[in-house]
Design an enzyme around this catalytic site. Structure first.
Site, mmCIF file in Angstrom:
data_model
loop_
_atom_site.group_PDB
_atom_site.id
_atom_site.type_symbol
_atom_site.label_atom_id
_atom_site.label_comp_id
_atom_site.label_asym_id
_atom_site.label_seq_id
_atom_site.Cartn_x
_atom_site.Cartn_y
_atom_site.Cartn_z
ATOM 1 N N ASP A 22 0.854 -1.191 0.000
ATOM 2 C CA ASP A 22 0.000 0.000 0.000
ATOM 3 C C ASP A 22 0.892 1.243 0.000
ATOM 4 O O ASP A 22 2.082 1.184 -0.361
ATOM 5 C CB ASP A 22 -0.968 -0.066 1.207
ATOM 6 C CG ASP A 22 -2.268 0.679 0.967
ATOM 7 O OD1 ASP A 22 -2.236 1.928 0.991
ATOM 8 O OD2 ASP A 22 -3.309 0.044 0.751
ATOM 9 N N LYS A 63 -3.618 -0.917 -6.729
ATOM 10 C CA LYS A 63 -4.652 -0.205 -5.953
ATOM 11 C C LYS A 63 -4.470 1.277 -6.253
ATOM 12 O O LYS A 63 -3.359 1.805 -6.125
ATOM 13 C CB LYS A 63 -4.475 -0.492 -4.457
ATOM 14 C CG LYS A 63 -5.396 0.345 -3.569
ATOM 15 C CD LYS A 63 -5.295 -0.103 -2.107
ATOM 16 C CE LYS A 63 -6.028 0.848 -1.183
ATOM 17 N NZ LYS A 63 -5.949 0.423 0.238
ATOM 18 N N ASP A 66 -5.754 5.089 -5.535
ATOM 19 C CA ASP A 66 -6.472 5.907 -4.565
ATOM 20 C C ASP A 66 -6.981 7.201 -5.205
ATOM 21 O O ASP A 66 -6.730 7.463 -6.381
ATOM 22 C CB ASP A 66 -5.512 6.195 -3.395
ATOM 23 C CG ASP A 66 -6.197 6.061 -2.049
ATOM 24 O OD1 ASP A 66 -7.398 6.351 -1.977
ATOM 25 O OD2 ASP A 66 -5.523 5.692 -1.071
ATOM 26 N N GLY A 118 -16.444 5.410 -2.789
ATOM 27 C CA GLY A 118 -17.902 5.324 -2.926
ATOM 28 C C GLY A 118 -18.685 6.589 -3.229
ATOM 29 O O GLY A 118 -19.797 6.488 -3.736
ATOM 30 N N ASP A 128 -12.315 3.912 4.950
ATOM 31 C CA ASP A 128 -11.526 2.816 5.534
ATOM 32 C C ASP A 128 -12.217 2.141 6.719
ATOM 33 O O ASP A 128 -12.751 2.808 7.601
ATOM 34 C CB ASP A 128 -10.173 3.355 6.018
ATOM 35 C CG ASP A 128 -9.354 3.921 4.877
ATOM 36 O OD1 ASP A 128 -9.852 3.980 3.738
ATOM 37 O OD2 ASP A 128 -8.205 4.320 5.139
#
Ligand code: GLA
Length: 378
Positions: free
Chosen positions: A52, A127, A129, A166, A187
């Site tokens: 991450d 991933k 962000d 979302g 999170d």
């Protein structure tokens, strides 16, 4: 030969954030990858080892990202080689903003060079962000699509994980932008529940609620992601929240499997308690998550503190979960009709206790506070 489509079932693996945060480093990640194999987790389907945020060193004079030189002395390709030699896959993190959430160099306006760099390191998963990026929907679609195209242009199959949290309903557009999974919530931290208005540190229940109603958007090739598993953290690691009880961790694992959620572990696999290993190794629950039909469970009943969720499975079977949200024990009953069955099932199996139940006119279940029980109906 054409390459098989990515993410036919929800991806499974481990991500560094909950356990290591800014201390993510080559040795720890190699040891954790080794542990994934030794503990038998690889054989159960856990596959991706994902770095991450905060792996970064910076951008060099040519604009190419490089890892932190002290924490990753051998470089990313060597780490990828170690992970691949174990039969696992290698994932990394970047961001659609100019900076990542932890203020490292982001990929905005560097999509192509970053995708090429990741491909040259043999990355299998990204991933991506959304910090330091504009709020509007069009910008988000443009930025994710730009990276989606850049990844495809590398010719390497790279699973693309959206972390937009979302607000812009990514379940409606992520597949078209090249995504294979998309976060539906902020999170999840190491706690059971959180007030609804506290938007960026959710408890297990709060993230679960975010999945409700999204079941039609998940399926082979694209999954709703209610964030990582906090199972096994016990208030340790780098994650805030203070910890959950074993019953609560069991509920997260069971419900994430019911929801066909990506199963990304966040605990320290170098140092895992026996009961945590048993929980994340539950074959029957993992089997629900990985069922090839790829249906996300939906809620069929709620009575204030109790809920019943149903997950259709391949071959006309189904799984049903009974969840007690309350602080007190609770008994919940569901008729076969509520569960959408025309007839009573031939067999009902308790997936925690691994035993067959006598089949009556309904299923009545006694639950401890915060407990979830899961049954297979065949
Ligand atoms: C965001 C994401 C987290 C994690 C951090 C890293 O908050 O939602 O999952 O990746 O950024 O900075």
């Amino acid at each position: 030969m054409t390459t098989p489509p990515l993410a036919p079932t929800p991806p499974m693996g481990w991500n560094s954030w909950n356990c290591l945060k800014g201390n993510v480093n080559q040795q720890a990640v190699m040891d954790i990858a080794d542990a994934m194999v030794k503990l038998g987790l690889k054989d159960l389907g856990y596959e991706y080892v994902v770095l991450d945020d905060l792996w970064h060193g910076g951008r060099d004079a040519d604009g190419r990202l490089f890892p932190h030189p002290e924490r990753f002395p051998l470089g990313m390709k060597a780490l990828a080689d170690h992970i691949h030699a174990l039969g696992l896959k290698f994932g990394i993190y970047s961001c659609a903003g100019e900076q990542t959430c932890a203020r490292q160099p982001g990929s905005h306006r560097h999509e192509q060079i970053d995708a090429e760099t990741f491909a040259s390191w043999d990355v299998d998963f990204l991933k991506y962000d959304y910090c330091f990026a504009p709020d509007d929907l069009d910008a988000a679609i443009r930025r994710y699509t730009a990276m989606g195209k850049a990844l495809q242009a590398t010719g390497r199959p790279i699973m693309f994980s959206f972390c937009e949290w979302g607000p812009r309903s990514p379940w409606l557009w992520a597949r078209k932008a090249g995504g294979h999974l998309w976060r539906v919530s902020f999170d999840v931290v190491d706690k059971w529940s959180s007030p609804r208005n506290n938007s960026n540190a959710l408890g297990i229940l709060t993230a679960l609620d975010r999945m409700e109603g999204l079941e039609n958007h998940a399926g082979p090739g694209g999954w709703n992601d209610p964030d990582m598993l906090i199972v096994g953290l016990h208030g340790k690691g780098a994650m805030e929240g203070g910890g959950c009880t074993m019953t609560e961790y069991r509920t997260q694992f069971a419900m994430w499997c019911m929801l066909a959620a990506p199963l990304m572990l966040g605990c320290d696999l170098r140092n895992l308690a026996k009961e945590d290993l048993e929980l994340i190794s539950n074959r029957d629950l993992i089997g629900l998550d990985q069922d090839p039909l790829g249906k996300q469970a939906f809620r069929v009943q709620r009575d204030g503190c109790g809920e019943v969720w149903l997950k259709p499975l391949q071959g006309g079977k189904a799984a049903v979960a009974f969840l007690n949200r309350a602080e007190h024990p609770h008994t919940l009953s569901a008729t076969w009709k509520t569960l959408g069955l025309e007839n009573r099932p031939a067999a009902v199996r308790d997936l925690w206790d691994q035993r067959e139940l006598a089949v009556g006119d309904a299923l009545s279940v006694e639950l401890l506070p915060h407990e979830t029980k899961v049954f297979m109906l065949a």
